[in-house]
Design a protein around this motif. Sequence first.
Motif, short mmCIF file in Angstrom:
data_model
loop_
_atom_site.label_atom_id
_atom_site.label_comp_id
_atom_site.label_asym_id
_atom_site.label_seq_id
_atom_site.Cartn_x
_atom_site.Cartn_y
_atom_site.Cartn_z
N TYR A 1 12.71 8.23 -8.21
CA TYR A 1 12.61 9.65 -7.92
C TYR A 1 13.24 10.45 -9.07
CZ TYR A 1 12.62 13.88 -5.03
OH TYR A 1 12.38 15.13 -4.54
N PRO A 2 12.59 11.47 -9.61
CA PRO A 2 11.43 12.22 -9.12
C PRO A 2 10.07 11.68 -9.56
CG PRO A 2 12.28 13.29 -11.07
CD PRO A 2 13.14 12.07 -10.84
N TRP A 3 10.01 10.41 -9.97
CA TRP A 3 8.69 9.85 -10.28
C TRP A 3 7.91 9.65 -8.97
CZ3 TRP A 3 8.33 5.78 -14.73
CH2 TRP A 3 9.12 6.19 -15.83
N PHE A 4 8.38 8.72 -8.15
CA PHE A 4 7.61 8.39 -6.96
C PHE A 4 8.11 9.14 -5.74
CE2 PHE A 4 7.24 4.43 -9.61
CZ PHE A 4 6.02 4.81 -10.15
N ASP A 5 7.15 9.45 -4.88
CA ASP A 5 7.43 10.24 -3.70
C ASP A 5 8.14 9.38 -2.65
OD1 ASP A 5 7.15 11.91 -1.39
OD2 ASP A 5 5.49 12.91 -2.42
N PRO A 6 9.32 9.81 -2.19
CA PRO A 6 10.00 8.99 -1.17
C PRO A 6 9.13 8.77 0.06
CG PRO A 6 11.26 11.01 -1.65
CD PRO A 6 10.11 10.98 -2.61
N LEU B 1 5.74 15.73 -13.49
CA LEU B 1 6.75 15.58 -12.43
C LEU B 1 7.07 16.94 -11.80
CD1 LEU B 1 9.34 13.16 -14.15
CD2 LEU B 1 7.60 12.57 -12.44
N PRO B 2 6.34 17.33 -10.75
CA PRO B 2 6.58 18.66 -10.18
C PRO B 2 7.95 18.83 -9.52
CG PRO B 2 4.83 17.51 -8.97
CD PRO B 2 5.17 16.67 -10.15
N GLU B 3 8.65 17.73 -9.22
CA GLU B 3 9.96 17.87 -8.56
C GLU B 3 11.09 17.37 -9.46
OE1 GLU B 3 9.88 15.99 -4.68
OE2 GLU B 3 8.26 17.28 -3.99
N SER C 1 1.02 19.87 -5.06
CA SER C 1 0.75 20.68 -6.23
C SER C 1 -0.74 20.69 -6.55
CB SER C 1 1.59 20.12 -7.39
OG SER C 1 1.07 20.47 -8.61
N CYS D 1 -0.12 5.35 -11.15
CA CYS D 1 0.92 5.94 -10.30
C CYS D 1 1.77 6.97 -11.06
CB CYS D 1 1.80 4.84 -9.76
SG CYS D 1 2.52 3.80 -11.03
N GLU E 1 1.07 8.54 -6.36
CA GLU E 1 2.40 8.26 -5.82
C GLU E 1 3.49 9.20 -6.35
OE1 GLU E 1 3.06 4.05 -6.59
OE2 GLU E 1 1.11 3.57 -5.73
N THR E 2 3.15 10.05 -7.28
CA THR E 2 4.19 10.88 -7.90
C THR E 2 4.68 11.95 -6.92
OG1 THR E 2 3.20 10.50 -10.06
CG2 THR E 2 4.70 12.37 -9.87
N ALA E 3 5.99 12.14 -6.90
CA ALA E 3 6.61 13.08 -5.94
C ALA E 3 6.06 14.50 -6.14
CB ALA E 3 8.12 13.05 -6.11
N GLY E 4 5.57 15.08 -5.07
CA GLY E 4 5.11 16.46 -5.10
C GLY E 4 3.72 16.65 -5.71
N GLN E 5 3.11 15.57 -6.17
CA GLN E 5 1.83 15.65 -6.88
C GLN E 5 0.70 16.13 -5.98
OE1 GLN E 5 0.29 11.79 -7.98
NE2 GLN E 5 -0.59 12.54 -9.88
#
Lengths: 249, 265
Positions: free
Chosen positions: B223-228, B30-32, A194, A162, A187-191
Amino acid sequence: MRIFDCDAAFGRGTTPLPGELETAEALIAELDHCGIEQALVWHRDARERSAGQGNARMAALKGHPRLHRSCTVMPYTSRETFTEAELFEYIQMEDIRAVRAFPLTHCYLLDTISCGDLLGLLSAYRVPLLVPLGEFHNQWQGVYNLMRDFPHLTLVLTETGCWGQDRYFRPLVRNFPRFFLSTNRFETAGQLKSFVNDLGHERLLFGSGLPFNNPGGYISLLARADISDEARQAIASDNLAYLLGEVAL
Amino acid sequence: MNLRDAFLKGGGCPVIDAHAHMGPFRSIYLPEAGRDSMVAGMERAGVEAIIVSPHDALFGDTREGNAQMLEAVQACPGRIYGYCTIHPGYPRETAGELDRYLHQPGVVGVKIHPASHECPVDGPDYAPVMERLEAERGLLLSHTWGSEGTCGARKMRVIAEQYPNIRLLLGHSCYGAWAEAIALAKDFPNVYLELTAAAHVYGLIEWMCREAGSQKVVFGTDYPWFDPAVYIGFVTFAHIDEEAMRNILYNNARGLLDEQLAKRK
Ligand SMILES: [Zn+2]
């Protein structure tokens, strides 16, 4: 969004889980709850008891056309399982279009020395091989070595971790056109956005990870991602359907 | 339309993320990661507010990270709240950091990471933090993992017993030691289960709600690890009723936040 899940399991294993799906019927009920149309399925016995016992359990899926069987393979060196010829005869006869391997749990190396013939044939017949990342000895180094030795192998990596592992998997995507990733633990935000922007949508397959993972996260990820509807649908089901259709037995 | 489908279509209910960070982190793509992209990401996912402890506070010079936290809180009032991070490896700085930040509007509690900071949560170097929070009925987010170790369920029980007035969020719900974490939330009125890293486990949210009650489960994502969006899906696809979903996604954190904010007016 039609969903075809590349990584769902059923059955009782060694360790009790917070959410058990002991039977094919229980799995179907959960797929219905989540709105998942079809799934490529394995039995927990195949990993946690033995490959042979898990494969025998696949019989429970007959009569459930939404559930597609996948067969667990091992190298023939110890003469415990199919020879390569028997394996391909069996999967052809049973119309099985994907296989799985759990080398760390089953104590062998998924490499040229142990599995050269098997991997060569899987590559030639374009049979997808699904392996959880955690089942590789040396983790990513193991995946790199396998793809370097079998660049035409259709490898689907599941349970990829994750914590944004892009630095590891993007080079594999760039170098090997038959390397795919399942969405379970993506699960990583924005992954996702991108990834699709940089590398396209062709190498991602929806995977729920049932009954270990809660599919809702990965459905919501796809539904809400800022990507085209074409990309969304491809990842949700079309990429997997295409791969299974390509199998040339 | 049910809440699950409403979220899938971009609606839903308000959401508060009680476990967030900020900035880049060494081992994760971490793109965000930046503050602006985090706020944009919150907007997209429908997250009303987050409570942050920047990575710099946890893995770098804590004083710099805490300053970053306050800057973010002041730049985005009502959207970004902050935890003051305490590093027990520099015990002489603890009182100063608490004095500097805990009274600030929008700074709502303390964050500790006993695993990364290699210090047992019940050890003497955390005691001044615990005593201060106990006296103030303050909010504490602790990293917790497993049963043993610096911040496993066993030591968290010692803290819960010794400091009953601390509003204690078990970050990651003692990952893996689910039964022990759930028992803690059940046994102590001020102990809460926080979902970061834990929420992916199939059937776990249902178990938490069944045993500890949905009022004791708090939404968080690192967050910003896991996508909400991923984590909202984990909650809304769980086999629990919509009142439970709203408690987890918003009501519980709102109550905890409001209690702390009222003291700072
Ligand atoms: Zn965290």
